[in-house]
Design an enzyme around this catalytic site. Sequence first.
Site, PDB file in Angstrom:
ATOM      1  N   TYR A  97       0.323 -20.768  32.021  1.00  0.00           N
ATOM      2  CA  TYR A  97      -0.929 -21.475  31.756  1.00  0.00           C
ATOM      3  C   TYR A  97      -1.769 -21.602  33.024  1.00  0.00           C
ATOM      4  CZ  TYR A  97      -3.992 -25.461  30.580  1.00  0.00           C
ATOM      5  OH  TYR A  97      -5.067 -26.293  30.386  1.00  0.00           O
TER       6      TYR A  97
ATOM      7  N   SER B 163      -8.940 -25.618  34.653  1.00  0.00           N
ATOM      8  CA  SER B 163      -8.049 -26.772  34.666  1.00  0.00           C
ATOM      9  C   SER B 163      -7.721 -27.197  36.093  1.00  0.00           C
ATOM     10  CB  SER B 163      -6.742 -26.430  33.935  1.00  0.00           C
ATOM     11  OG  SER B 163      -5.747 -27.410  34.139  1.00  0.00           O
TER      12      SER B 163
END
Length: 285
Positions: free
Chosen positions: A189, A176
């Site tokens: 995350y 990400s």
Amino acid sequence: MSETETVEMIHEDALPGHESALEPKPDWEPRYPGSGRLKGKVALVTGADSGIGRAVAALFAREGADVAIAYLCEHDDAAKTKEIVEAEGRRAITIAGDLGEKAFCDQVVRETVEKLGGLDILVNNAGEQHWDEDITDISEKQLKRTFQTNIFSMFFLTQAARQHLKQGSAIINCTSITMYQGSKLLLDYSATKGAITAFTRSLSENLISDGIRVNAVAPGPIWTPLNPSGGSPPEKIKDFGKDTPMGRAGQPNEVAPSFLFLACEDSSYMSGQVLHPNGGTIVGS
């Protein structure tokens, strides 16, 4: 943690979320005719019931691959993805369960090989995120759950798939933009995404001598069920993606071609690399 507890944990904030209930609907359709770049291949795509995973499954099928669709519990979305793959003339199977559990990862690979005849491409795409204002708000349960889903699953699946992968096989992991920029609301995350990038680079070094390439894709803000279903503060959804240079969120079918490129022979001289479909944000590689 039992499977029942896992589903309850994830659904505390409506995750992973139904694409069938999302408005506007994400764009998953491939944008161009296939050219047979994955003809005769078998791909296992995790989180393929919706979002980026669905778009990857659709594009892989258009390029000639049979697809195993691994997902948690969104059965209606998974059935739709299966229909999409089959409409491209390819075979598809759906396998539901918790990818954070090693036994289920073993089952996913076993069913893929038994029902589709092998395994050539592993796409580790499934993930979850939970936003928190402060690090003290992150419970031990949530921290373990996020790591279990986002990075432990990649280890478990790769371990199970290893005996079936051969010269020319490919593994593509989904990291990400938060790995490169950080995210003050997504501490756990973002930490898993950093682990995924390191895993990708290290696994590449480990497997490259056997002709197995390992790469990753680091999407920016993409319109999928993940954020509007509880992965982001509700008040931020209306402006989701507007802080990118392109001024908008991306669509899943704008990310899927990166996975295709890394899965096929077009990227035969690439391993240990990360592609960045993120709306023009410049990040370190």
